[in-house]
Design a protein around this motif. Structure first.
Motif, short mmCIF file in Angstrom:
data_model
loop_
_atom_site.label_atom_id
_atom_site.label_comp_id
_atom_site.label_asym_id
_atom_site.label_seq_id
_atom_site.Cartn_x
_atom_site.Cartn_y
_atom_site.Cartn_z
N LEU A 102 0.83 -1.19 0.00
CA LEU A 102 0.00 0.00 0.00
C LEU A 102 0.87 1.25 0.00
O LEU A 102 1.94 1.26 0.62
N SER A 103 0.44 2.28 -0.68
CA SER A 103 1.16 3.54 -0.73
C SER A 103 0.34 4.62 -0.05
O SER A 103 -0.89 4.62 -0.10
N TYR A 104 1.06 5.56 0.59
CA TYR A 104 0.37 6.69 1.22
C TYR A 104 1.35 7.83 1.39
O TYR A 104 2.38 7.69 2.05
N GLN A 105 1.05 8.95 0.75
CA GLN A 105 1.86 10.17 0.87
C GLN A 105 3.35 9.89 0.70
O GLN A 105 4.17 10.20 1.56
N ASN A 106 3.68 9.27 -0.42
CA ASN A 106 5.07 9.02 -0.83
C ASN A 106 5.81 8.04 0.08
O ASN A 106 7.05 7.98 0.05
N LYS A 107 5.09 7.27 0.87
CA LYS A 107 5.72 6.21 1.65
C LYS A 107 5.06 4.88 1.31
O LYS A 107 3.89 4.83 0.96
N GLU A 108 5.85 3.81 1.43
CA GLU A 108 5.38 2.48 1.07
C GLU A 108 5.17 1.64 2.33
O GLU A 108 6.00 1.64 3.24
N TYR A 109 4.08 0.89 2.33
CA TYR A 109 3.70 0.07 3.47
C TYR A 109 3.34 -1.34 2.99
O TYR A 109 3.06 -1.56 1.81
N GLU A 110 3.33 -2.27 3.94
CA GLU A 110 2.85 -3.62 3.66
C GLU A 110 1.83 -4.00 4.73
O GLU A 110 2.10 -3.91 5.93
N LEU A 111 0.65 -4.42 4.29
CA LEU A 111 -0.36 -4.97 5.18
C LEU A 111 -0.10 -6.46 5.33
O LEU A 111 0.02 -7.18 4.34
N GLN A 112 0.01 -6.93 6.56
CA GLN A 112 0.32 -8.33 6.84
C GLN A 112 -0.82 -8.97 7.64
O GLN A 112 -1.23 -8.44 8.66
N GLU B 105 5.75 -0.07 7.84
CA GLU B 105 6.38 0.94 6.99
C GLU B 105 7.67 0.32 6.47
O GLU B 105 8.55 -0.07 7.23
N LEU B 106 7.78 0.18 5.14
CA LEU B 106 8.79 -0.71 4.58
C LEU B 106 10.22 -0.18 4.71
O LEU B 106 11.16 -0.98 4.83
N GLU B 107 10.43 1.11 4.70
CA GLU B 107 11.80 1.61 4.76
C GLU B 107 12.42 1.40 6.13
O GLU B 107 13.58 1.00 6.26
N THR B 108 11.66 1.65 7.19
CA THR B 108 12.19 1.54 8.54
C THR B 108 11.79 0.25 9.25
O THR B 108 12.31 -0.06 10.31
N LYS B 109 10.82 -0.49 8.68
CA LYS B 109 10.24 -1.68 9.30
C LYS B 109 9.43 -1.36 10.56
O LYS B 109 9.14 -2.25 11.36
N ASP B 110 9.07 -0.10 10.71
CA ASP B 110 8.19 0.27 11.82
C ASP B 110 6.84 -0.40 11.61
O ASP B 110 6.34 -0.47 10.48
#
Length: 324
Positions: free
Chosen positions: A85-95, A121-126
């Protein structure tokens, strides 16, 4: 396939459960043209809609979305569905991990029951846990606050770094800190330093860390006098030393960290001999206010920086209003 008692009971309970909840077609792609988006997830997190969807439809409530990907792990008790999923120029993964019928009952679950729902949040793994079948874990569906999080130390402070060094990537895992940002140079030669499965913060040139546990700090008359921030395979190797000239109370200690587990170190010596150190050593300067849950740490690798470098860096820090 061998039919065990656990498998038989799980199948029996599965057949007694309404099909809308626990009978997803795991081998066929969803026929719906719907796509899971961040806006859809935000809506599901509002007004307890997410929990209601899970209780009423289980996995089927998510398999209507064509962008769900099935992830199998033969060595895990749970398999998983994910989507990007994308949101405001950041990439996420729903698990969305779910329990397999073969093992679910043994652990107090039903086959195909959703174990949890998390957004990463994919870049930081938060990660934020949006739903959990386990009462001991606290879910938080305030998804908008999670999406608004910023991942850079400049929101909390300004600082002067040693020449040729800069703040690199931001991390929310792989450390004893809750969050940290690496201090490195453009060459990133530190990545070539021999190490085993140690976290990056134990062999990198350094970083700025944040932790949120006031019980790890000890104060007297508003002054930081001792700390007890410990991790597995890391230890404090000096007496605490107060540091003057910082905006808040500051304390310096030396930390040592194992770069290899014992089996990794024995294997390394077999291949290369004892050509490197199995331990790293750091200057840690803790910066904190009494009765404030958020504290900061400057940590610099002694292979790259002197004690004076660490002190000058800590003294250069000016905190923003958001810091504490």
């Amino acid at each position: 396939m061998k039919i065990t008692l656990e498998l038989f009971l799980s199948i029996f309970l599965y057949l007694l459960t309404p099909s809308t909840t626990l009978s997803p077609n795991l081998n066929v792609c969803p026929s719906s043209n719907q796509t899971m988006t961040m806006e859809t997830l935000i809506q599901l997190c509002n007004d307890n809609n997410l929990s209601q969807l899970i209780q009423q439809k289980g996995l089927n409530g998510f398999l209507i979305y064509k962008n769900m990907e099935h992830i199998k792990n033969e060595y895990s008790l749970t398999w998983m569905y994910t989507c990007n999923l994308s949101y405001q120029n950041k990439e996420y993964e729903l698990q969305i991990p779910y329990w397999l019928p073969e093992t679910a009952l043994k652990y107090g679950h039903l086959g195909y029951e959703i174990d949890s729902v998390a957004l990463v949040e994919l870049e930081t793994k938060d990660m934020q846990l949006l739903y959990s079948s386990e009462p001991r874990f606290t879910a938080n569906t305030d998804i908008l606050s999670f999406l608004a999080k910023q991942y850079h130390m400049e929101q909390y402070m300004t600082l002067s770094l040693p020449e040729n060094y800069y703040l690199g990537h931001y991390n929310t895992i792989d450390s004893i800190f809750d969050e940290w940002q690496i201090i490195t140079d453009k060459a990133e030669i530190y990545k070539e330093i021999p190490h085993g499965s140690a976290p990056e913060s134990w062999y990198a040139p350094g970083g700025i860390g944040i932790f949120n546990n006031i019980d790890l700090l000890y104060f007297e008359n508003g002054n930081l006098t001792n700390i007890s921030l410990l991790g597995n395979h890391s230890w404090i190797s000096s007496e605490p030393e107060p540091i003057d000239g910082c905006e808040v109370s500051a304390l310096l200690v030396e930390y040592s960290c194992d770069l290899f587990t014992l089996p990794e170190w024995e294997e390394y010596k077999k291949q290369y001999g004892e050509t490197t150190s199995s331990t790293s050593h750091f200057w840690y300067i803790f910066l904190a206010k009494e009765n404030n849950p958020k504290s900061y740490v400057v940590f610099l690798n002694q292979n790259y920086f002197t004690k004076e470098d660490a002190i000058h860096l800590a003294q250069s820090i000016h905190f923003t209003e958001k810091a504490f």
